[in-house]
Write a protein that holds these residues in place. Structure first.
Motif, PDB file in Angstrom:
ATOM      1  N   LYS A 115       0.834  -1.199   0.000  1.00 56.89           N
ATOM      2  CA  LYS A 115       0.000   0.000   0.000  1.00 56.89           C
ATOM      3  C   LYS A 115       0.872   1.253   0.000  1.00 56.89           C
ATOM      4  O   LYS A 115       1.975   1.271   0.560  1.00 56.89           O
ATOM      5  N   LEU A 116       0.362   2.292  -0.634  1.00 53.30           N
ATOM      6  CA  LEU A 116       1.079   3.556  -0.745  1.00 53.30           C
ATOM      7  C   LEU A 116       0.165   4.704  -0.324  1.00 53.30           C
ATOM      8  O   LEU A 116      -1.056   4.558  -0.290  1.00 53.30           O
ATOM      9  N   THR A 117       0.764   5.833  -0.017  1.00 56.13           N
ATOM     10  CA  THR A 117      -0.006   7.047   0.242  1.00 56.13           C
ATOM     11  C   THR A 117       0.245   8.033  -0.902  1.00 56.13           C
ATOM     12  O   THR A 117       1.349   8.095  -1.447  1.00 56.13           O
ATOM     13  N   VAL A 118      -0.786   8.776  -1.260  1.00 56.22           N
ATOM     14  CA  VAL A 118      -0.678   9.818  -2.281  1.00 56.22           C
ATOM     15  C   VAL A 118      -1.245  11.090  -1.679  1.00 56.22           C
ATOM     16  O   VAL A 118      -2.445  11.169  -1.385  1.00 56.22           O
ATOM     17  N   GLY A 144     -10.162  15.115  -3.946  1.00 58.60           N
ATOM     18  CA  GLY A 144     -10.227  13.804  -3.303  1.00 58.60           C
ATOM     19  C   GLY A 144      -8.845  13.242  -3.036  1.00 58.60           C
ATOM     20  O   GLY A 144      -7.830  13.780  -3.468  1.00 58.60           O
ATOM     21  N   VAL A 145      -8.811  12.152  -2.284  1.00 57.51           N
ATOM     22  CA  VAL A 145      -7.549  11.508  -1.905  1.00 57.51           C
ATOM     23  C   VAL A 145      -7.509  10.106  -2.496  1.00 57.51           C
ATOM     24  O   VAL A 145      -8.323   9.251  -2.135  1.00 57.51           O
ATOM     25  N   PRO A 146      -6.576   9.837  -3.400  1.00 62.59           N
ATOM     26  CA  PRO A 146      -6.531   8.507  -4.019  1.00 62.59           C
ATOM     27  C   PRO A 146      -5.941   7.447  -3.096  1.00 62.59           C
ATOM     28  O   PRO A 146      -5.109   7.745  -2.246  1.00 62.59           O
ATOM     29  N   GLU A 147      -6.402   6.219  -3.286  1.00 61.12           N
ATOM     30  CA  GLU A 147      -5.758   5.060  -2.684  1.00 61.12           C
ATOM     31  C   GLU A 147      -4.825   4.466  -3.728  1.00 61.12           C
ATOM     32  O   GLU A 147      -5.093   4.529  -4.928  1.00 61.12           O
ATOM     33  N   ALA A 148      -3.714   3.886  -3.300  1.00 61.80           N
ATOM     34  CA  ALA A 148      -2.748   3.368  -4.262  1.00 61.80           C
ATOM     35  C   ALA A 148      -2.012   2.165  -3.699  1.00 61.80           C
ATOM     36  O   ALA A 148      -1.801   2.047  -2.489  1.00 61.80           O
TER      37      ALA A 148
END
Length: 244
Positions: free
Chosen positions: A170-173, A215-219
């Protein structure tokens, strides 16, 4: 570059769940900035290429060989030579190894291969990105993309080189409003805070032009290969963006 309203018709076409369209981008060799140039699409029977309106006004821009009219939509029954030349010949004995280096096999389509290799070729400034998929009903955007700026992230490079970044991680953007190059910049990090780079600027231009950049993406990590010579080819991520 911001996508003009009349250019949004390119984006409206990519509502399929499978990859059928690539964003064609180019890098100004002097400023090093990447620009959104046009789209390469695959329909059931044809390939299409079209420039985004007014792209020819961008500083240093030059028309692509074989595509000299910026107002025309080009069609062909086979992939245009400018793009097919970026694929390894099926006659080469090392093609399976080349495909494997991108975690692909012979079942991959031309556009799938180009989306993973980015169509990179030594000596030119063209890069192909998967066009985002758009669900207008549920206001969601998703897709895959390489990361830009990894060459400036030493800790990220070391993590990749040592095999510490894995598919599925999992990553944060996050929005980096203090970025001097682009106040819309989205920084990509591991959950441990290791900086890997940024979402490509042409991707931001594309989404911003549609009003889909909030918005905030999930990655998550989709692909990693530190042995790829081109640094943009070393990592690709999958993102999902719920628009508020």
């Amino acid at each position: 570059m911001t996508i003009q309203p009349e250019a949004a018709t390119h984006a409206l076409a990519n509502t399929d769940s499978e990859l059928s369209s690539l964003l064609v981008t180019w890098q100004n060799p002097e400023s090093r900035r990447y620009y959104l140039m046009g789209t390469l699409q695959k329909t059931e029977k044809k390939y299409r290429f079209a420039y985004y309106p007014k792209v020819e006004l961008e500083p240093g821009f030059r028309m692509l060989p074989g595509f000299r009219d910026s107002s025309k939509t080009y069609e062909a029954s086979v992939l245009f030579p400018l793009f097919s030349s970026r694929l390894m010949s099926t006659k080469r004995s090392d093609r399976p190894d080349w495909l494997h280096s991108f975690d692909l096999d012979e079942s991959a389509t031309a556009l799938e291969i180009l989306s993973r290799s980015l169509g990179r070729r030594v000596g030119d400034n063209i890069e192909l990105l998967p066009e985002p998929h758009i669900d207008f009903v549920n206001r969601r955007v998703w897709g895959q993309t390489p990361i830009h700026g990894l060459r400036y992230k030493t800790d990220g490079q070391q993590m990749i080189a040592h095999g510490a970044l894995k598919r599925g991680d999992k990553l944060t953007v996050t929005l980096e409003t203090t970025n001097p190059g682009d106040h819309r910049a989205r920084l990509v990090c591991t959950t441990q805070g290791v900086e890997l780079g940024y979402l490509p600027r042409p991707l931001l231009d594309y989404l911003d032009g549609l009003g889909y950049l909030n918005g905030v993406p999930e990655a998550t990590v989709e692909f990693v290969n530190p042995d790829r010579y081109e640094i943009h080819q070393q990592v690709q991520i999958t993102y999902s963006w719920q628009i508020g």
